[in-house]
Design an enzyme around this catalytic site. Structure first.
Site, mmCIF file in Angstrom:
data_model
loop_
_atom_site.group_PDB
_atom_site.id
_atom_site.type_symbol
_atom_site.label_atom_id
_atom_site.label_comp_id
_atom_site.label_asym_id
_atom_site.label_seq_id
_atom_site.Cartn_x
_atom_site.Cartn_y
_atom_site.Cartn_z
ATOM 1 N N ARG A 171 -11.617 -121.377 20.533
ATOM 2 C CA ARG A 171 -10.208 -121.768 20.685
ATOM 3 C C ARG A 171 -9.355 -120.990 19.684
ATOM 4 O O ARG A 171 -9.591 -121.037 18.469
ATOM 5 C CB ARG A 171 -10.042 -123.270 20.464
ATOM 6 C CG ARG A 171 -8.658 -123.821 20.763
ATOM 7 C CD ARG A 171 -8.684 -125.346 20.749
ATOM 8 N NE ARG A 171 -7.376 -125.915 21.057
ATOM 9 C CZ ARG A 171 -6.708 -126.747 20.252
ATOM 10 N NH1 ARG A 171 -7.222 -127.121 19.099
ATOM 11 N NH2 ARG A 171 -5.544 -127.225 20.608
ATOM 12 N N PHE A 209 -1.061 -120.747 14.676
ATOM 13 C CA PHE A 209 -1.582 -122.089 14.403
ATOM 14 C C PHE A 209 -2.971 -121.996 13.763
ATOM 15 O O PHE A 209 -3.104 -122.141 12.555
ATOM 16 C CB PHE A 209 -1.624 -122.911 15.683
ATOM 17 C CG PHE A 209 -2.117 -124.325 15.489
ATOM 18 C CD1 PHE A 209 -1.941 -124.997 14.287
ATOM 19 C CD2 PHE A 209 -2.765 -124.992 16.514
ATOM 20 C CE1 PHE A 209 -2.393 -126.294 14.111
ATOM 21 C CE2 PHE A 209 -3.229 -126.294 16.349
ATOM 22 C CZ PHE A 209 -3.040 -126.941 15.139
ATOM 23 N N GLN A 268 -10.596 -121.884 15.999
ATOM 24 C CA GLN A 268 -11.532 -122.996 15.923
ATOM 25 C C GLN A 268 -12.900 -122.594 16.447
ATOM 26 O O GLN A 268 -13.018 -121.875 17.443
ATOM 27 C CB GLN A 268 -10.999 -124.183 16.728
ATOM 28 C CG GLN A 268 -11.840 -125.450 16.641
ATOM 29 C CD GLN A 268 -11.177 -126.629 17.324
ATOM 30 O OE1 GLN A 268 -9.966 -126.625 17.516
ATOM 31 N NE2 GLN A 268 -11.951 -127.630 17.685
ATOM 32 N N ASN A 286 -11.720 -132.828 14.536
ATOM 33 C CA ASN A 286 -12.217 -134.164 14.884
ATOM 34 C C ASN A 286 -11.482 -134.685 16.107
ATOM 35 O O ASN A 286 -10.595 -134.022 16.642
ATOM 36 C CB ASN A 286 -12.077 -135.137 13.707
ATOM 37 C CG ASN A 286 -10.638 -135.324 13.261
ATOM 38 O OD1 ASN A 286 -9.721 -135.384 14.074
ATOM 39 N ND2 ASN A 286 -10.419 -135.423 11.953
ATOM 40 N N PHE A 292 -11.999 -125.433 11.719
ATOM 41 C CA PHE A 292 -10.973 -124.468 12.098
ATOM 42 C C PHE A 292 -10.374 -123.843 10.850
ATOM 43 O O PHE A 292 -10.492 -124.385 9.734
ATOM 44 C CB PHE A 292 -9.876 -125.119 12.962
ATOM 45 C CG PHE A 292 -9.119 -126.233 12.290
ATOM 46 C CD1 PHE A 292 -7.923 -125.999 11.630
ATOM 47 C CD2 PHE A 292 -9.606 -127.541 12.333
ATOM 48 C CE1 PHE A 292 -7.219 -127.025 11.027
ATOM 49 C CE2 PHE A 292 -8.913 -128.579 11.731
ATOM 50 C CZ PHE A 292 -7.715 -128.318 11.071
ATOM 51 N N LEU A 337 -0.946 -131.870 9.575
ATOM 52 C CA LEU A 337 -2.362 -132.217 9.645
ATOM 53 C C LEU A 337 -2.862 -132.936 8.397
ATOM 54 O O LEU A 337 -3.990 -133.430 8.375
ATOM 55 C CB LEU A 337 -3.202 -130.954 9.859
ATOM 56 C CG LEU A 337 -2.921 -130.139 11.130
ATOM 57 C CD1 LEU A 337 -3.849 -128.933 11.199
ATOM 58 C CD2 LEU A 337 -3.064 -130.998 12.371
ATOM 59 N N HIS A 354 -7.182 -134.459 8.772
ATOM 60 C CA HIS A 354 -8.348 -133.588 8.815
ATOM 61 C C HIS A 354 -8.783 -133.248 7.392
ATOM 62 O O HIS A 354 -7.947 -133.067 6.504
ATOM 63 C CB HIS A 354 -8.032 -132.297 9.588
ATOM 64 C CG HIS A 354 -7.670 -132.527 11.031
ATOM 65 N ND1 HIS A 354 -8.599 -132.514 12.046
ATOM 66 C CD2 HIS A 354 -6.482 -132.806 11.620
ATOM 67 C CE1 HIS A 354 -7.994 -132.759 13.203
ATOM 68 N NE2 HIS A 354 -6.705 -132.949 12.976
#
Length: 661
Positions: A550, A555, A558, A597, A608, A617, A621
């Site tokens: 991903r 951003f 991952q 998660n 990531f 975030l 995380h």
């Protein structure tokens, strides 16, 4: 799918995943014809909805069949009242118990906060000109404390426990005065005297609906009065209305009762026939049976300073405000999870939070409904003016204007890892402690310092809110979360069974990819379990050959899923493991390495690397590393062409990892 939340993401795929998506689906569907707010008012029609009000802007909606008012009600000098309440968006400090904090109360006049925890411990905290200071610690009960109360004059405190004992404390001298061994299991307690009364009476209820009144200063353990017919089921809550010399009690079947606190009245039930200020002759003329009709019950009762109104909260998540004299409902505020879902979809910035954050909080609230003990249920307190009611919700601590029917303020909305429950409020200027001569702690007492102390669901801390934002701390000693307790024996034993950092957990790692090497510094001291999981997987070759599945430009990238599609992976222990959120490790810069998660405490193997700062975030995380070299490789991966599901068109693979200890 395991994925971090992307605030700026505008693609068609959902942001929340797994359990969080299920939580969002459980919310009721939106309906253009529904009211903008999720609260109703019954009885005397205090509320009305002004024309043109934004969705979610009004906390309360007009009662069925009433016409909307043409003009919004206003509260004169509202800003002055709000200035006398805490306003910080984050809690300033937190202090520890050794088990979950379940109760908090404030002792007026002498300015003490008192907290109790599930292991039977009691702590006294003195309100200073800024913040609070620890004073005394009691091992009060051998089992859980089920009730905590403070007298109206602030001189006495009492606790009751599952061990069938009641303890009385002198607040001024923070000393235990008396202990009573009971022949029954108590469920609620309340001091029912005011300054000057001959008998320092305390009422204790049990699971059979019997209320016994004792003299707290007497050496005799025999009750002064036993009331067996007032209630028909377990006593769930009691509160003394000192202004009206009346006690309000609640039972498991939902009924509320008024009864006299005077010994000369023999603690009889009150109506207009025996109390001049009671405005009803029959309870059927009141709303005191409203909860019984709704098949719910009051788990908390709070009374305003002037005694003219009181509030109840219960398992149906409705905050009810009654007028004391008539027993009629003034407000009936719906804080149910269905209502919260409707407000989340309203689009009002005051109430709306990120979807994944809302899903997390919804899941925590559902768990709270199932597991929270009734004696620890959230309460709803009044400010000193009686114009505002303050209670905790999944969004934070709401401050509701009872005159304008609007939510004036949400305190602690950004605190997304705590679900606050019980509250206690201090307003005004702290009294000077004459015994603290020379300490200098109470020299500056000219300014008001409004303070809320809150408990939180499944947390061993009590949280202090004021009008000051927390100061940044570089270490545990200077941070806002004070570590004032030693770890428990079982925690030490569990920690000793973990492999040490020098033998099992790497300090840094080099990830060899098909586009180059990425060097990462790990944080094993701050996140020991996360780094152990990552190091063990890397050492065992778990990550070798796994693709980066991903990639989202501006951003993150991952990886870590052996299935290669974001749906797989597990920890070295099998299944999932808990978050290790550290306040000073944030997503405040690009090239931060963090665990992916699908909700709180659902970490597996996926991780990531951010390519920009992603502060939304934080708290969601676990940050366990930073890229120190190879940022150009990360950017090259970020710039790879992807399909509509953000998967690179050409596979980019982690070939192997080299650990450094």
């Amino acid at each position: 799918t395991w994925r971090p939340h992307c605030q700026a993401l505008s693609r068609a795929h959902p942001v929340e995943t797994g359990a969080m998506a299920d939580d969002a689906r459980d919310a009721p569907p939106s309906n253009d014809d529904e009211r903008a707010a999720h609260t109703n008012v019954t009885a005397d029609g205090d509320a009305g909805v002004a024309a043109g009000a934004a969705p979610g802007d009004w906390l309360l909606a007009a009662a069925e069949g009433t016409k909307p008012t043409k003009k919004r009600k206003t509260l004169a000098h509202e800003s002055v009242y709000l200035d006398a309440l805490p306003s910080a968006s984050m809690y300033e400090k937190s202090f520890m118990h050794r088990d979950t904090v379940t109760h908090v109360a404030f002792a007026p006049v002498h300015d003490f906060f008192i907290t109790a925890s599930a292991d039977g411990h009691l702590k006294f905290w003195k309100k200073r000109h800024e913040g609070v200071e620890f004073v005394k610690h009691f091992r009060a009960h051998a089992s859980a404390i089920v009730g905590l109360c403070v007298s109206a004059d602030g001189a006495l405190c009492a606790t009751i426990g599952e061990d069938k004992t009641a303890k009385i404390y002198d607040v001024v001298n923070f000393d235990m005065m008396a202990m009573m061994t009971l022949e029954y299991t108590p469920t609620a307690c309340e001091f029912i005297y005011k300054k000057g009364d001959a008998v320092h009476a305390i009422a204790i209820g049990d699971g059979d609906g019997v209320i016994r009144v004792y003299d707290a200063m007497s050496s005799s353990a025999a009750p002064v009065k036993t009331m067996e017919k007032l209630h028909r089921s377990a006593i769930t809550a009691m509160r003394y209305n000192a202004a009206k010399m009346c006690v309000i009690s609640a039972e498991g079947k939902g009924a509320l009762e008024y009864w006299s606190s005077k010994q000369e009245d023999e603690y009889t039930a009150l109506t207009s026939t025996n109390h001049a200020q009671v405005g009803f002759s029959y309870k059927l003329d009141t709303d005191l049976y409203a909860m019984a009709k709704a098949k719910t019950k009051a788990l908390t009762i709070e009374v305003s300073a002037d005694g003219e109104q009181f509030s109840t909260t219960g398992p149906d998540r409705r905050v009810r405000v009654f007028r004391w004299s008539t027993g009629k409902l003034r407000k009936d505020i719906d804080e149910s999870l269905e209502g919260a879902g409707h407000i989340q979809r309203s689009g009002n910035e005051k109430y709306v939070i990120e979807d994944i954050d809302f899903g997390r909080r919804l899941a925590v609230d559902r768990e709270m409904s199932k597991t929270l003990d009734e004696y620890a249920w959230p309460n709803a307190i009044f400010d000193e003016s009686g114009n505002f009611i303050i209670y905790s919700t999944l969004l934070g601590i709401k401050v509701v204007n009872l005159v304008t029917n609007q939510c004036s303020r949400i305190i602690g909305k950004v605190e997304n890892t705590e679900r606050f429950t019980r509250l206690a409020l201090f307003q005004g200027v702290p009294h000077k402690d004459k015994r603290a001569r020379g300490s200098g702690k109470d020299v500056k007492v000219a300014e008001k310092d409004p303070t809320i102390v809150a408990c939180a669901f499944n947390k061993v801390r009590m949280y202090v809110f004021s009008s000051r934002e927390p100061m940044e701390g570089d270490d545990a000693a200077s941070g806002r979360d004070v570590f004032n307790e030693k770890p428990r024996a079982e925690e030490i034993l569990a920690a000793s069974s973990l492999p040490s950092a020098s033998t099992g957990v790497a300090k840094s790692v080099v990830i060899h990819t098909t586009l180059g090497d990425i060097h990462i510094q790990l944080f094993p001291n701050e996140c020991p379990k996360t780094c152990e999981n990552f190091s063990t997987h890397a050492r065992n070759g778990y990550y070798d050959g796994i693709v980066i599945h991903r990639v989202i430009k501006n951003f993150m990238i991952q990886t870590g899923d052996p299935l290669g599609d974001g749906t797989g992976g597990q920890s070295i222990w099998g299944g999932e493991f808990a978050d290790e959120i550290v306040r000073d490790l944030r997503h405040d810069r690009p090239f931060t390495v963090s665990m992916a998660n699908c909700g709180p405490n659902t970490n597996g193997s996926q991780f990531f690397i951010t390519t920009v700062a992603t502060p939304w975030l934080d708290g969601k995380h676990t940050v366990f590393g930073r890229v120190t070299r190879g940022s150009d490789v990360v950017q090259a991966i970020e710039n790879a062409k992807t399909d509509k599901r953000d998967r690179p068109l050409e596979d980019i693979t982690m070939l192997s990892m080299k650990l450094n200890y």
